[in-house]
Design a protein around this motif. Structure first.
Motif, PDB file in Angstrom:
ATOM      1  N   SER A  41       0.910  -1.310   0.026  1.00  0.00           N
ATOM      2  CA  SER A  41      -0.101   0.063   0.144  1.00  0.00           C
ATOM      3  C   SER A  41       0.741   1.183  -0.186  1.00  0.00           C
ATOM      4  N   THR A  42       1.956   1.251   0.722  1.00  0.00           N
ATOM      5  CA  THR A  42       2.900   2.276   0.789  1.00  0.00           C
ATOM      6  C   THR A  42       3.458   2.624  -0.409  1.00  0.00           C
ATOM      7  N   TRP A  43       4.046   1.743  -1.188  1.00  0.00           N
ATOM      8  CA  TRP A  43       4.601   1.776  -2.487  1.00  0.00           C
ATOM      9  C   TRP A  43       3.648   2.139  -3.524  1.00  0.00           C
ATOM     10  N   ALA A  44       2.318   1.710  -3.530  1.00  0.00           N
ATOM     11  CA  ALA A  44       1.258   2.057  -4.238  1.00  0.00           C
ATOM     12  C   ALA A  44       1.195   3.530  -4.238  1.00  0.00           C
ATOM     13  N   THR A  45       1.116   4.040  -3.160  1.00  0.00           N
ATOM     14  CA  THR A  45       0.818   5.489  -2.594  1.00  0.00           C
ATOM     15  C   THR A  45       1.947   6.479  -3.360  1.00  0.00           C
ATOM     16  N   ARG A  46       3.132   5.824  -3.028  1.00  0.00           N
ATOM     17  CA  ARG A  46       4.148   6.570  -3.574  1.00  0.00           C
ATOM     18  C   ARG A  46       4.202   6.572  -5.304  1.00  0.00           C
ATOM     19  N   ARG A  47       3.858   5.691  -5.781  1.00  0.00           N
ATOM     20  CA  ARG A  47       3.936   5.593  -7.090  1.00  0.00           C
ATOM     21  C   ARG A  47       3.090   6.519  -7.589  1.00  0.00           C
ATOM     22  N   HIS A  48       1.881   6.383  -7.097  1.00  0.00           N
ATOM     23  CA  HIS A  48       0.374   7.352  -7.488  1.00  0.00           C
ATOM     24  C   HIS A  48       1.090   8.747  -7.362  1.00  0.00           C
ATOM     25  N   ALA A  49       1.823   9.147  -6.276  1.00  0.00           N
ATOM     26  CA  ALA A  49       2.161  10.534  -6.210  1.00  0.00           C
ATOM     27  C   ALA A  49       3.031  11.030  -7.240  1.00  0.00           C
ATOM     28  N   ALA A  50       4.133  10.015  -7.333  1.00  0.00           N
ATOM     29  CA  ALA A  50       5.187  10.268  -8.354  1.00  0.00           C
ATOM     30  C   ALA A  50       4.710  10.136  -9.859  1.00  0.00           C
TER      31      ALA A  50
END
Length: 153
Positions: A41-50
């Motif tokens: 979930s954390t990586w998905a959030t980071r990816r979405h933000a980037a």
């Protein structure tokens, strides 16, 4: 009335101990599953933000663009690896859960046996107590019938 003594108490205690061990193993594996899910979930959030950053018109910094693309690829790879790990952890959790259920079934069977034997013991003790009281009452009645009556008048 004497207390009920179950001859298999040590076995029951041992089964409770094993059940608790498997319960702790299941909790540990489940904790690892939740940790991996949180990391995904954390990586998905980071990816979405980037991925949500737009390139502004005008001058474009290519190194920043390449870095962003590299990060997106890294995030995708990391999520893919974490999902594979999650599949393995879920399989491990299922095996531990099955073992826990088996150990729990064995303990519950012995607990039910103890309950049944205890109920039988106390039911029989109560029946024996009633029988003894009836015997005492009967002997008292026969003694009173045999004793001469004294006239107190």
């Amino acid at each position: 009335m004497r207390r009920f003594g179950f001859k298999l108490d040590k076995v029951l205690e041992l089964r409770r101990y094993h059940e608790r061990e498997w319960e702790l193993k299941l909790a540990e594996v489940t904790g690892r599953v939740f940790e991996v899910e949180r990391e995904i979930s954390t990586w998905a959030t980071r990816r979405h933000a980037a991925g949500g950053r737009r390139i502004s018109p005008g001058r474009v910094n290519m190194s920043e663009l390449y870095s962003r693309e590299d990060f997106l690829l890294l995030a995708d790879d990391r999520v893919r690896a974490l999902r594979n790990r999650l599949l393995a952890l879920n399989a491990e959790r299922e095996k531990v859960r099955e073992q826990y259920l088996e150990v729990s079934r064995r303990r519950k069977a012995l607990s039910r046996l103890k309950e049944r034997r205890g109920d039988d013991y106390y039911r029989e003790s109560l029946h024996e107590e009633h029988r003894t009281l009836d015997e005492i009452a009967g002997s008292m009645a026969s003694r009173q019938a045999l004793e001469p009556e004294d006239d107190d008048v």
